[in-house]
Write an enzyme that holds these catalytic residues in place. Structure first.
Site, PDB file in Angstrom:
ATOM      1  N   GLU A 133     -57.374 -93.095  13.675  1.00 24.49           N
ATOM      2  CA  GLU A 133     -57.818 -93.776  14.751  1.00 24.49           C
ATOM      3  C   GLU A 133     -56.828 -94.839  15.372  1.00 24.49           C
ATOM      4  OE1 GLU A 133     -60.103 -91.045  13.405  1.00 24.49           O
ATOM      5  OE2 GLU A 133     -60.527 -92.974  12.405  1.00 24.49           O
ATOM      6  N   TYR A 166     -66.752 -85.208   6.273  1.00 24.08           N
ATOM      7  CA  TYR A 166     -67.580 -86.192   7.105  1.00 24.08           C
ATOM      8  C   TYR A 166     -68.880 -85.268   7.465  1.00 24.08           C
ATOM      9  CZ  TYR A 166     -63.582 -88.981   7.389  1.00 24.08           C
ATOM     10  OH  TYR A 166     -62.279 -89.915   6.695  1.00 24.08           O
ATOM     11  N   ASN A 202     -52.964 -90.181  11.331  1.00 24.87           N
ATOM     12  CA  ASN A 202     -54.340 -90.149  11.915  1.00 24.87           C
ATOM     13  C   ASN A 202     -55.007 -91.398  12.097  1.00 24.87           C
ATOM     14  OD1 ASN A 202     -55.368 -87.605  13.412  1.00 24.87           O
ATOM     15  ND2 ASN A 202     -57.353 -88.387  12.613  1.00 24.87           N
ATOM     16  N   GLU A 224     -54.288 -84.803   6.194  1.00 25.08           N
ATOM     17  CA  GLU A 224     -54.860 -83.550   6.972  1.00 25.08           C
ATOM     18  C   GLU A 224     -54.111 -82.499   7.556  1.00 25.08           C
ATOM     19  OE1 GLU A 224     -58.444 -84.688   9.176  1.00 25.08           O
ATOM     20  OE2 GLU A 224     -59.512 -84.378   7.250  1.00 25.08           O
ATOM     21  N   TYR A 274     -53.863 -96.313   3.820  1.00 22.35           N
ATOM     22  CA  TYR A 274     -52.771 -95.848   4.718  1.00 22.35           C
ATOM     23  C   TYR A 274     -51.776 -96.913   4.962  1.00 22.35           C
ATOM     24  CZ  TYR A 274     -55.450 -91.613   6.438  1.00 22.35           C
ATOM     25  OH  TYR A 274     -55.919 -90.582   6.825  1.00 22.35           O
ATOM     26  N   GLU A 314     -61.157 -87.923   1.205  1.00 25.95           N
ATOM     27  CA  GLU A 314     -62.048 -88.891   2.277  1.00 25.95           C
ATOM     28  C   GLU A 314     -63.490 -88.386   2.282  1.00 25.95           C
ATOM     29  OE1 GLU A 314     -60.132 -88.812   6.097  1.00 25.95           O
ATOM     30  OE2 GLU A 314     -58.136 -89.144   5.393  1.00 25.95           O
TER      31      GLU A 314
HETATM   32  C1  IPT Z   1     -59.945 -87.838   9.315  1.00 20.86           C
HETATM   33  C2  IPT Z   1     -58.337 -88.443   8.944  1.00 20.86           C
HETATM   34  O1  IPT Z   1     -57.619 -87.939   7.914  1.00 20.86           O
HETATM   35  C3  IPT Z   1     -58.617 -89.863   9.054  1.00 20.86           C
HETATM   36  O2  IPT Z   1     -57.231 -90.325   9.216  1.00 20.86           O
HETATM   37  C4  IPT Z   1     -59.448 -90.345  10.125  1.00 20.86           C
HETATM   38  O3  IPT Z   1     -58.880 -89.937  11.347  1.00 20.86           O
HETATM   39  C5  IPT Z   1     -60.921 -89.578  10.061  1.00 20.86           C
HETATM   40  O4  IPT Z   1     -60.718 -88.613  10.039  1.00 20.86           O
HETATM   41  C6  IPT Z   1     -61.915 -90.093  10.993  1.00 20.86           C
HETATM   42  O5  IPT Z   1     -61.985 -91.271  11.106  1.00 20.86           O
HETATM   43  S1  IPT Z   1     -59.586 -86.247   9.859  1.00 20.86           S
HETATM   44  C7  IPT Z   1     -61.222 -85.789  10.679  1.00 20.86           C
HETATM   45  C8  IPT Z   1     -60.744 -84.375  11.265  1.00 20.86           C
HETATM   46  C9  IPT Z   1     -62.269 -85.754   9.890  1.00 20.86           C
END
Ligand code: IPT
Length: 950
Positions: free
Chosen positions: A136, A246, A134, A195, A90, A278
């Site tokens: 964080e 995730y 995004n 996203e 990023y 991701e």
């Molecule tokens: C996903 C984001 O794309 C990434 O930038 C980061 O925020 C990550 O999550 C979490 O660490 S978005 C999320 C809805 C899983």
């Protein structure tokens, strides 16, 4: 077959030509051809680089979370050494843009250097420039000054697009010159937005705009996404639609509770490789959370083993792990929910050390790198297993016939220990494996085995193995393969030979069976066994290890062939020059190592010649330098200085901003007027002070108190209130507070209420609702018992241009920061000696400072940090500066972070270092700043040499 009309149109529109020499099955999807003759293409199986199918084994890293450019190669080399060939990166708009129209790509923000470092380490790059990321990170990467722009973020609003284009122009210019197709760099893909799931006409217009902009800016590599199915086709479609997963979520407080593995097949789109843009590599942790060691446990090596291999079995040929190295949200970059560390429980820790998951990533990464047939596979209907609890997820390469069998629990969360047999239909016939009587394939709880069959170990066909293959290569006229299994488990490997070969067991307990099917070797995985089999076109050396033994197997590839090193903490690079094999790497306390390499008259390690002795295995035994012990000085010479003159009634605030705004850019509605939101006055980071004045005389009714609403951003926020120099109280974990002005404190004339606030970061804008413009600071100030206008306000926060190289997030608006104390502490006489832990009971701000001379061993990479320890029940907050770099925010009563890694470069392990800590004590109970110590996260002999960045 082309299901992607838009991708086609885009190609036509951008004038890209098709390469003539492509394999026929990928021609339709070729995306780039250039004079430099590097091409990146893809089809339903995989990405192809210069026509070669390439498994993208990628990890996410964030340059803005490692403010020490000399350490970027360290991270890339550590990735490469674990078999990663790609980094997903990023780029944070706000990190490069302190003001509207102003951009900085120098020093710690030098993206050219970063991308050169990736290239030099042999790492491809998936560039992810946003504009929204995004991640964080404050405002999800939007610049701080965007809090003053009431535009419709992440939409086709022309006012927003104008700003987004400003950034895209800047970052695309750098990225474009580093594309693999342009000769200088290794950028192979470009992610559009992040996203973004808005497939409405407006959402599509927005995406299309960003794509057209990228193409106009010279981006020719494939455009990729992490938008699941949203932009597979239609306007705004990307070329490869990655998805994010995730599966364990982000609550690390129950680290042994697993959730099922997702089925990726749903996001495998026609004509595209299956790409996880991701996939979970760890998790973030909130203020007051369980801490990153728990996240590392939730997303541990077993998770990598089961989930990442399952992705392979689902057909994924491009996997990126978020995060691979998380780093530090230094300065005020964190979002309000998260603390400074962004360790993420990732494979490489924030302090650049190896988590056990690193070694699992490495085992899988080496396998994917060595086993080319994995890049083109179709699902294969497997036989049912004789244990119904287990499943075989099988694939086959249609060209080579190589089979892949992932044996795992049907329920990926199950933790029972199981055994089974596999029935394989191979080139040489049907095999029930294992064949050794009384043995079985054992699958541990939360474990899996990715077994190979009908695979060429160089010149010898391996019919099957119940061990997993880590890597294989032709080295020095032999084929060498590394097989492994869990310590103590049975294994067998069947090799195809026309005539009985000569088998020499060099070490370990391995038995051989020659039969009609070939040579079968039976063994138990225990340490490292070695078997030399001579009888094929080339001799085959099998190294059969248990999982522990594989940790110290390192591979590097050179134009003269592969190099294997057994031993050392890390092998960073290998190069042959004029008969010398030059290795670089890191050494730990075990000096013994063994090298398998081609012909070399001399071997060097970090530039020093190594004495080498030939071994019975045909390798070279070497002894590597071991690290010197590291002793760190105690931090016991502190001085202190009072840091909140703003509390005093007579403080001169005439230069402060007068709060006079009646409108705001915020999405928050002001509770009272004038608007008091810090961002509206250009104060975007850390602390902002407010001073409210009212006059006591015959004609005015004095307020009897004040009702305040203050937004800091969630649980870690706080504000403190003083009246004419007297402490009235603090509010934590709440936005509201009411404070009476005791009449005894009123004075004739000017009366002053001082309010210290903090902005814990701006919200991300995941839903494009302008959340980054949620107010910070006072949102409502209601005088009690008096007219609403009775109090007039001035405010003062961070000075933006304080230290351009440290950038827009480094400083807040504390008095000491405005005076530059972290950079220039001023005359020693202004600082009194202090002892820590402090037993002060004084609410307010106190600065602490110490200076240390470090002379740690040279030629050694020592990773340092600061630790704050407190007895329970302390109520204070600390902001930590090392040599003027703000490397941590600490909240004593919340935690969980007590250890703050400080990258070399910020701290100088061979020089003088200033540690400056601003402490804001929020109540009058005894106990301020606790014990502060230097800590060592690990020290290895190493070629890493870091220059100070101040
Ligand atoms: C996903 C984001 O794309 C990434 O930038 C980061 O925020 C990550 O999550 C979490 O660490 S978005 C999320 C809805 C899983």
């Amino acid at each position: 077959m082309n299901h992607r009309p838009w991708a086609k149109l885009l190609l036509a529109a951008s004038g890209l030509t098709f390469a003539a020499a492509m394999p026929t099955d990928v021609r339709a999807e070729t995306t780039a051809s250039t004079p430099a003759d590097h091409r990146i293409s893809f089809d339903q199986y995989s990405f192809l680089i210069d026509g070669k199918r390439t498994y993208i084994w990628s990890g996410e890293v964030h340059p803005y979370r490692l403010p020490s450019p000399d350490l970027w190669p360290d991270v890339f080399q550590k990735m490469k050494a674990a078999g990663f060939n790609t980094a997903s990166i990023y780029f944070s708009w706000g990190y490069h843009s302190p003001r509207d129209g102003q951009y900085d790509f120098s020093g710690i923000r030098n993206v050219d250097k970063l991308l050169d470092d990736a290239r030099d380490a042999g790492i491809y790059v998936i560039a992810r420039p946003g504009p929204y990321i995004n991640a964080e990170v404050d405002s999800g990467g939007f610049p701080l000054w965007m809090t003053e722009k009431p535009v419709k973020n992440r939409s086709p609003d022309p006012a927003y697009l104008k700003l987004a284009d400003q950034w895209m122009t800047q970052i695309d210019r750098v990225l474009a010159r580093h594309q693999l197709t342009n000769g200088r760099g290794t950028v192979i893909a470009y992610q559009v937005e992040n996203e973004y799931y808005n497939g409405s006409p407006a959402g599509r217009d927005y995406m299309q705009h960003l794509e057209d902009k990228a193409r106009a800016d010279g981006i020719t590599v494939p455009l990729v996404g992490n938008h699941d199915a949203t932009f597979v086709s239609g306007k705004g479609a990307v070329q490869v639609s990655g998805s994010d997963y995730y599966p364990q979520g982000f609550d690390c407080s129950h680290p042994t509770q697993w959730k099922p593995a997702p089925d990726l097949a749903a996001n495998h789109f026609a004509g595209e490789p299956l790409f996880t843009a991701e996939f979970q590599g760890g998790a973030f942790d909130p203020w007051g959370g369980p801490g990153y060691p728990k996240c590392a446990q939730l997303i541990n090596d077993r998770f990598a083993n089961v989930f990442y291999k399952e992705n392979i079995a689902a057909g994924a040929t491009a996997q990126n792990f978020y995060m691979l190295f998380g780093g530090t949200s230094w300065g005020w970059q964190a979002i309000p929910q998260n603390y400074t560390s962004y360790d993420y429980g990732a494979a490489i820790t924030e302090a650049r050390q190896f988590d056990p998951k690193y070694y699992e990533d490495k085992r899988i990464g080496y396998f994917l790198h060595a086993v080319a047939p994995i890049t083109k596979t179709d699902a294969l209907a497997p036989d049912r297993l004789d244990n119904p609890v287990l499943v075989d997820r099988a694939r086959i390469n249609p060209d080579t016939g190589t089979q892949f069998h992932l044996v795992r629990h049907g329920d990926t969360t199950a933790s029972t220990v199981e055994t089974t047999h596999l029935s394989l239909a191979l080139k040489e016939g049907k095999f029930d494996i294992p064949q050794q009587p009384g043995t079985a394939i054992a699958i541990d709880g939360r474990d899996s085995k990715l077994l190979l069959a009908d695979y060429m170990l160089g010149t010898t066909r391996m019919d099957y193995s119940t061990s997993e293959l880590m890597t294989n290569a032709a080295i020095g006229g032999r084929d060498i393969a590394v097989l492994y299994g869990r310590h103590g488990s049975d294994g067998e490997t069947l090799l195809d030979y026309a005539a009985k070969p000569k088998v020499t067991v060099l070490s370990g307990n391995v038995t051989q069976h020659w039969g009609k099917d070939g040579l079968r070797l039976d063994y138990r995985h225990d340490g490292l066994a070695r078997v030399l089999v001579d009888g094929g076109q080339r001799p085959l050396l099998l190294l059969i290890g248990d999982d522990q033994a594989t940790q110290r197997v390192w591979r590097q590839d050179t134009p003269q062939g592969a190099v294997l090193l057994l031993g050392s903490h890390l092998l960073r690079s290998a190069h042959y020059t004029d008969g010398t094999l030059a290795l670089t790497g890191d050494g730990d306390s075990d000096a013994n190592a063994e090298l398998f390499a081609g012909d070399a008259t001399k071997v060097t390690w970090n530039g020093q010649p190594l004495a080498a002795a030939h071994t019975a295995s045909g390798s070279l035994a070497v002894s590597l330098p071991v690290p010197q012990p590291v002793t760190l000085p105690q931090l016991d010479h502190w001085t202190q200085r009072a840091g909140a003159p703003e509390i005093a009634r007579g403080f001169n605030d005439s230069q402060w901003r007068v709060a006079n705004r009646t409108t705001t850019s915020s999405v928050t509605k002001p509770g009272t007027l004038p608007v008091l939101f810090a961002d509206d006055y250009g104060f975007h980071t850390g602390n902002t002070w407010y001073r409210g004045h009212f006059t006591v005389d015959a004609t005015h009714t004095a307020p009897t108190g004040l009702k305040l609403a203050v937004k800091s951003g969630g649980v870690a926020g706080a504000f403190s209130v003083w009246f004419n120099g007297h402490f009235l109280g603090s509010v934590t974990r709440n936005e509201l507070g009411a404070f009476g002005f005791p009449s005894a404190m009123l004075v004739p004339g000017d009366n002053v209420v001082s309010v210290l606030t903090v902005d814990m970061g701006h919200e991300e804008d995941y839903n494009s609702t302008g959340e980054n413009r949620t107010a910070r600071g006072i949102v409502s100030a209601e005088p009690l018992g008096a007219d609403a206008k009775a109090i007039t306000w001035r405010l003062q926060g961070a000075l933006v241009d304080e230290s351009p190289q440290r950038g827009p997030y480094n400083f807040g608006g504390l008095y000491g920061e405005r005076q530059g104390w972290p950079l220039k502490p001023g005359p020693a006489a202004d600082w009194q000696s202090a002892t820590l832990p402090s037993d002060s009971a004084q609410p307010g701000v106190t600065w602490y400072r110490t200076n240390i001379q470090l002379s740690l061993p040279k030629g050694q990479d020592t990773s340092l940090g600061l630790e704050i320890t407190d007895p329970p029940g302390r109520h204070y907050r600390a902001t930590i500066f090392v040599n003027g770099w703000q490397m941590g925010n600490y909240v004593a009563e919340l935690g969980p972070q007590h250890r703050f890694p400080i990258p070399n470069g910020v701290i100088d392990p061979h020089g003088n270092n200033d540690i400056t800590i601003a402490v804001w004590k929020t109540d009058a109970t005894p106990g301020g700043l606790g014990t502060v110590s230097l800590i060592n996260f690990g020290s290895y002999t190493s070629p890493v040499d870091v220059g100070a960045i101040r």
